[in-house]
Enzyme design. Structure first.
Site, PDB file in Angstrom:
ATOM      1  N   CYS A 359       0.583  -1.070  -0.160  1.00 14.86           N
ATOM      2  CA  CYS A 359       0.318  -0.152  -0.354  1.00 14.86           C
ATOM      3  C   CYS A 359       0.775   1.401   0.258  1.00 14.86           C
ATOM      4  O   CYS A 359       0.728   1.810  -0.545  1.00 14.86           O
ATOM      5  CB  CYS A 359      -1.163  -0.114   1.163  1.00 14.86           C
ATOM      6  SG  CYS A 359      -0.167  -1.096   2.504  1.00 14.86           S
ATOM      7  N   HIS A 490      -1.498   0.243   7.482  1.00 15.09           N
ATOM      8  CA  HIS A 490      -2.451   1.081   6.235  1.00 15.09           C
ATOM      9  C   HIS A 490      -2.488   2.014   5.506  1.00 15.09           C
ATOM     10  O   HIS A 490      -1.570   2.855   6.929  1.00 15.09           O
ATOM     11  CB  HIS A 490      -3.985   0.122   6.397  1.00 15.09           C
ATOM     12  CG  HIS A 490      -5.008   0.358   4.242  1.00 15.09           C
ATOM     13  ND1 HIS A 490      -3.744   0.157   3.423  1.00 15.09           N
ATOM     14  CD2 HIS A 490      -5.574   0.599   4.125  1.00 15.09           C
ATOM     15  CE1 HIS A 490      -4.594  -0.191   2.780  1.00 15.09           C
ATOM     16  NE2 HIS A 490      -5.767   0.826   2.909  1.00 15.09           N
ATOM     17  N   ASP A 511      -7.981   4.537  -1.953  1.00 14.20           N
ATOM     18  CA  ASP A 511      -7.467   3.134  -1.226  1.00 14.20           C
ATOM     19  C   ASP A 511      -6.924   2.325  -1.967  1.00 14.20           C
ATOM     20  O   ASP A 511      -7.678   2.274  -2.978  1.00 14.20           O
ATOM     21  CB  ASP A 511      -8.267   2.404  -0.270  1.00 14.20           C
ATOM     22  CG  ASP A 511      -8.143   1.299   0.286  1.00 14.20           C
ATOM     23  OD1 ASP A 511      -7.075   1.242   0.524  1.00 14.20           O
ATOM     24  OD2 ASP A 511      -8.938   0.979   1.687  1.00 14.20           O
TER      25      ASP A 511
END
Length: 577
Positions: A359, A490, A511
């Site tokens: 991520c 995250h 996202d």
């Protein structure tokens, strides 16, 4: 005819009466000093001579013996009467002469000793009589009571034979004086109590020996206690050592497991990086029948080419979303008072190669895609394209080698290529600064609102995007690039913020976990409000304990880059509040 004054029986002659009286004397005689009974006359004489020689003077004893045994036969009645009187006198002497207090004044063990001593004397006397009876050639007169009484006496303690009673008396008094102590009336002999057990001793030396035995026993017991105590301490020490060893072993095992878990979590378990994971996933898809072998080889070739040139292949990219949002807010959003949008940015989502750990790299691609489309950053990013993940890892390693963030580099072992290591706000800041992109880290280290919310974070982002705007138009397309947003586990990219008519704020967030098929729904002309649900994040949706953001603010000069590199030796972030 003669009549017995004791029992009234009549006999015919004096010898018969004498024999009759002797029977009385043997059955009824009692010691006048200690009330010993049940023995014959010879035995009682021997008993008195040996045990009660101090109370019984020789001359008195002779008189008693004469009164009992030496009466003339002519004085029959007188002798018999005298004999009876002597006998009754002996009985009265036993009752009056024996001290009443003696049994009370002596300890129990002293009484036991005297009884044993009396029994021993009687036994010796009987043995002596039997030996006399067995000797041949003795007449009846020679075996009489006189000869038994005055024969050469034998010591009842050591067996020594003396010539007369006086010599035996001296021998017993001198050699066995301690054994002949007997209770005497009105005797004030000092007694000694043992301070440890209460035993009464008649002699100081005996008491000393007795106490010494106590001390030796106590010393021995203390020694045994010390040995036992030492053994117990040694056993306890061994048990404690064994327990400590097991505890340390268990702690080491748990520490290794936790460390290995963290290594797996952060991609430092030497299980390969982006390339290896991508190949494994594609092989798995082929085995499950979801991918044709020809497609596998085609995608493998494209991946290897992308890694070789260091540029992302664009297969996870979605473009045009900012423009679609602009159209939506202009035509449809009736509940929004005002919205601020960042510069144009492309969305990148995770692929098979970085699923679960990429991520941070994908958010950097989003941020860099926006910077590459801005003329402001054209000089410092000249000739660059959006890099692939292995290339980003290489770029961060180059920044570490320049001297940026040495602490962060050491935590990741100065290596990212070939690993699945996570990156966060510090690595994004380090990479951008090494590219001369001016940015800052702001740390919202604790909640600033009810229920663990962070309203100060929303206020800061609103000020960031609205700082260059005058007036309040409904849609504001700013020149500000998107914001990198990090929380535990995250990271995402903030591309705008909207203000509702009720004055509540809502972030617009890209996202990397959202796949392309979902993001492409936003590109439709008739986009509905429900399609924005995956982008909108209200104050109540962000409740992690800590948030960090990386905000881009311009370009660094070479001097500023050097200064920031020096400052990164001890990395600090701005804290709010």
């Amino acid at each position: 005819m003669l009549s017995c004054n004791i029992c009234g029986e009549t006999v015919n002659s004096e010898p018969d009466m004498k024999a009759h009286l002797i029977v009385h004397m043997e059955n009824e005689i009692i010691c006048p000093f200690c009330k010993l009974s049940g023995i014959n006359y010879n035995e009682i004489c021997f008993h008195i001579e040996t045990v009660h020689f101090e109370q019984n003077a020789p001359e008195k004893n002779s008189e008693k013996l004469a009164a009992v045994q030496y009466g003339h036969s002519d004085r029959k009645n007188t002798n018999l009467q005298s004999t009876a009187e002597v006998t009754s006198g002996i009985h009265s002497a036993c009752a009056s002469s024996f001290p009443k207090e003696s049994s009370e004044s002596l300890p129990k063990d002293r009484t036991v000793k005297h009884e044993a001593f009396y029994t021993e004397n009687i036994t010796e006397s009987r043995k002596y009589q039997k030996s006399r009876e067995k000797k041949p050639g003795l007449s009846e007169a020679q075996g009489s009571i006189y000869e038994t009484t005055y024969s050469p006496p034998e010591c009842p303690f050591c067996g020594k034979i003396e010539g007369c009673s006086q010599d035996m008396e001296i021998h017993v008094k001198t050699k066995h004086a301690s054994l002949l102590e007997s209770p005497l009336k009105d005797c004030h002999q000092p007694l000694y109590d043992c301070p440890m057990c209460g035993l009464v001793c008649t002699n100081y030396h005996i008491l000393q020996e007795h106490v010494d035995l106590h001390l030796e026993e106590s010393s021995f017991q203390q020694g045994m206690d010390r040995v036992q105590c030492s053994s117990d301490r040694e056993l306890a020490h061994r048990l404690q050592q064994e327990e400590d060893r097991k505890r340390k072993s268990e702690e080491s095992r748990q520490e290794r497991e936790e460390f290995q878990k963290l290594q797996r979590q952060y991609g430092l378990d030497n299980s390969g990086g982006y390339k290896q994971q991508q190949l494994r996933h594609m092989e798995l898809e082929v085995n499950r029948g979801r991918m044709h072998p020809s497609e596998f080889h085609s995608r493998k070739a494209d991946m290897l080419e992308s890694i070789a040139i260091g540029i992302d292949d664009g297969k996870t990219k979605t473009s045009g979303i900012i423009e679609a949002l602009h159209r939506y807010y202009q035509n449809t959003a009736t509940d929004v008072r005002c919205v601020w949008l960042s510069t144009v940015v492309d969305h990148f989502h995770s692929s098979f190669g970085d699923k679960g750990w990429g991520c941070g790299y994908r958010n950097f691609q989003m941020l860099l895609s926006s910077l590459l489309q801005s003329d402001v950053y054209g000089d410092c990013l000249k000739g660059m394209a959006v890099p692939c993940i292995p290339k980003i890892q290489s770029m961060i390693e180059d920044a570490w080698n320049e001297g940026f963030d040495p602490q962060g580099a050491s935590q990741l072992n100065n290596k990212l290529q070939g690993t699945k290591a996570w990156i966060g706000a510090c690595e994004i800041y380090t990479l951008l600064t090494s590219l001369r992109v001016k940015c800052r880290i702001i740390d919202f280290h604790k909640s600033t609102g009810p229920l663990g919310t962070h309203p100060r974070l929303f206020e800061w982002i609103l000020n960031y995007y609205s700082s260059e705007t005058e007036g309040t138009p409904k849609i504001v397309c700013t020149s500000k690039p998107p914001i990198y947003l990090q929380h535990q586990g995250h990271s995402r990219t903030v591309v705008g913020i909207e203000e509702k008519k009720n004055r509540t704020l809502c972030l617009l967030v890209f996202d990397p976990g959202c796949p392309s098929r979902e993001m492409q729904k936003l590109l439709k002309q008739d986009m509905e409000a429900s399609s924005l649900r995956q982008l909108r994040k209200s104050v109540g949706n962000l409740k992690h304990k800590q948030y960090q953001i990386v905000a881009v603010e311009g370009v660094l000069s070479p001097e500023e880059k050097v200064a920031r590199k020096q400052a990164s030796q001890v990395f600090t972030a701005e804290k709010i509040p």
